[in-house]
Scaffold this active site. Structure first.
Site, PDB file in Angstrom:
ATOM      1  N   TRP A 130       0.834  -1.218   0.000  1.00  8.49           N
ATOM      2  CA  TRP A 130       0.000   0.000   0.000  1.00  8.49           C
ATOM      3  C   TRP A 130       0.850   1.241   0.000  1.00  8.49           C
ATOM      4  O   TRP A 130       0.530   2.223  -0.687  1.00  8.49           O
ATOM      5  CB  TRP A 130      -0.995  -0.032   1.168  1.00  8.49           C
ATOM      6  CG  TRP A 130      -1.856  -1.252   1.093  1.00  8.49           C
ATOM      7  CD1 TRP A 130      -1.870  -2.297   1.964  1.00  8.49           C
ATOM      8  CD2 TRP A 130      -2.785  -1.607   0.044  1.00  8.49           C
ATOM      9  NE1 TRP A 130      -2.753  -3.268   1.534  1.00  8.49           N
ATOM     10  CE2 TRP A 130      -3.331  -2.871   0.366  1.00  8.49           C
ATOM     11  CE3 TRP A 130      -3.208  -0.974  -1.130  1.00  8.49           C
ATOM     12  CZ2 TRP A 130      -4.270  -3.513  -0.442  1.00  8.49           C
ATOM     13  CZ3 TRP A 130      -4.145  -1.607  -1.940  1.00  8.49           C
ATOM     14  CH2 TRP A 130      -4.667  -2.862  -1.592  1.00  8.49           C
ATOM     15  N   ASP A 169      -1.887   6.510   6.222  1.00  5.10           N
ATOM     16  CA  ASP A 169      -2.928   5.597   5.765  1.00  5.10           C
ATOM     17  C   ASP A 169      -3.229   4.678   6.947  1.00  5.10           C
ATOM     18  O   ASP A 169      -2.409   3.835   7.310  1.00  5.10           O
ATOM     19  CB  ASP A 169      -2.403   4.798   4.561  1.00  5.10           C
ATOM     20  CG  ASP A 169      -3.384   3.726   4.091  1.00  5.10           C
ATOM     21  OD1 ASP A 169      -4.440   3.555   4.724  1.00  5.10           O
ATOM     22  OD2 ASP A 169      -3.068   3.065   3.083  1.00  5.10           O
ATOM     23  N   LYS A 209     -12.529  -2.013   6.960  1.00  5.24           N
ATOM     24  CA  LYS A 209     -11.857  -2.973   7.835  1.00  5.24           C
ATOM     25  C   LYS A 209     -12.294  -2.758   9.280  1.00  5.24           C
ATOM     26  O   LYS A 209     -12.850  -3.646   9.904  1.00  5.24           O
ATOM     27  CB  LYS A 209     -10.346  -2.846   7.717  1.00  5.24           C
ATOM     28  CG  LYS A 209      -9.883  -3.204   6.313  1.00  5.24           C
ATOM     29  CD  LYS A 209      -8.572  -2.570   5.947  1.00  5.24           C
ATOM     30  CE  LYS A 209      -8.353  -2.559   4.462  1.00  5.24           C
ATOM     31  NZ  LYS A 209      -8.357  -3.880   3.833  1.00  5.24           N
TER      32      LYS A 209
END
Ligand SMILES: Cc1ncc(COP(=O)(O)O)c(C=O)c1O
Length: 361
Positions: A103, A172, A196
């Site tokens: 990511w 993030d 999530k």
């Protein structure tokens, strides 16, 4: 649980059962409106109240203050990979990134694609992203330092954020938002795909500090400018109403049932310790993250022999344990222990793992 299994999916992932039950109760008639939440206008009073309450609760949970704006955006965390450099880069200054795997790597790529001068100040690529770099030199004139607080695929997590010497941190937090207490002070911006730890897919939470808005270039496309969503309170266009409604229920559950982030962190630490202590106590399974970098949210491990993998997954399914297959890019197994995953789920997983090791070891 009415046929429900223990869900270890990495995202979209388990939601708190009381939240699902409340959605079910309210589905046909939201708050006496005679309409489903799926059917009402985003400009209606009931929806505005939902959005405002979600913002207030998120601010309380994260201990934000009047300088912080909480936004609900679309495009996933992946859209933030480009919105961050587009909005927050400064002329003549580099944007700094720590590369801790997939990511972060994608975030770096987007900044480069936009032609920004990217300084990758630390990386754990040398050991297959199995750890969080310790030395993170931050150029004092960098526009920001971007980190991925939790690496969902590799199972690593920052336990302390880098000292950035006044350079605003951007993180993030897609896979660990609301999982633990942290100090927001050094952060200029944080973002998280909700799917999530915060709700369903379809909405991305962004927290941006007021002073960051001064950097946002005037000429950006309207839909890509943080200023648009701050000025219009996330309602420039139709927001993802249902996803925001669920996020509000999740943060209400966190505050009123769990008792806030301190309480949530205690439970998350117990869950992770249970699984890691077991991994450390035997030599059948092998954890893939280095001990000092292990994630409380995603526990990654391998079996001694790839030939056993199918049997392991089938055994999990038979034992009512789902979502344990590792990310397709790295293989192996991953147990995601997000907020909504109860301690009993981890207990059941460890019991299953012990039994499987006994039979196949
Ligand atoms: C840490 C992290 N960042 C970003 C993403 C991408 O999120 P999205 O699918 O919302 O773009 C994920 C997805 O799993 C993730 O785990």
């Amino acid at each position: 649980m009415g046929g429900r299994i223990f869900n270890f999916n990495a995202g979209p992932a388990a939601l708190p059962l009381p939240v699902l039950q409340e959605i079910q109760r309210e589905m046909l008639d939201y708050g006496g409106t005679g309409m489903s939440i799926l059917e009402i206008s985003h400009r209606s009073k009931p929806f505005e109240e939902i959005l405002d309450d979600a913002v207030v609760r998120i601010k309380r949970l994260l201990k934000l203050d009047a300088r912080h704006h909480v936004l609900f955006l679309q495009g996933g965390a992946s859209m933030q990979f480009l919105m961050v450099p587009m909005n927050l880069a400064l002329p003549g200054a580099a944007v700094a990134y720590v590369d801790t795997g997939t990511w972060s790597t994608k975030a770096i790529k987007e900044a480069r694609n936009l032609g920004k001068e990217v300084a990758v100040v630390a990386s754990s690529q040398d050991r297959d992203f199995s750890y969080i770099p310790k030395e993170i030199p931050v150029p004092s004139d960098a526009a920001y330092l971007h980190v991925t607080s939790n690496n969902t695929i590799r199972g690593t997590q920052f336990h302390r954020f880098p000292e950035s010497g006044g350079v605003p941190l951007v993180s993030d937090m897609s896979s660990d938002i609301f999982s633990r207490v942290f100090d927001v002070e050094p952060f200029g911006l944080l973002y998280a795909g909700a799917q999530k730890n915060a709700g369903p897919a379809g909405v991305t939470l962004v927290v941006i500090r007021e002073d960051m808005l001064e950097r946002v270039p005037k000429a950006l496309p309207t839909m890509l400018s943080y200023r648009t969503f701050v000025e219009k309170k996330s309602m420039f266009n139709t927001p993802p109403c249902f996803a925001i409604y669920v996020v509000r229920l999740v943060v209400k559950w966190l505050e009123e049932t769990v008792g806030g982030l301190e309480a949530m962190e205690r439970v998350n630490r117990r869950k992770a310790a249970l699984l890691y202590d077991y991994l450390d106590s035997q030599d059948f399974y092998r954890g893939t993250a280095q001990k000092d970098s292990r994630s409380l949210m995603n526990v990654t491990f391998l079996l001694p022999d790839a030939q056993l993998e199918q049997a392991f997954l089938e055994g999990c399914a038979a034992a009512g344990l789902g979502g344990l297959k590792g990310h397709r890019s790295v293989g192996g197994f991953r147990a995601s222990l997000y907020n909504a995953v109860p301690l009993e789920a981890v207990e059941a997983l460890v019991e299953f793992m012990k039994e499987f090791a006994r039979k196949n070891g």
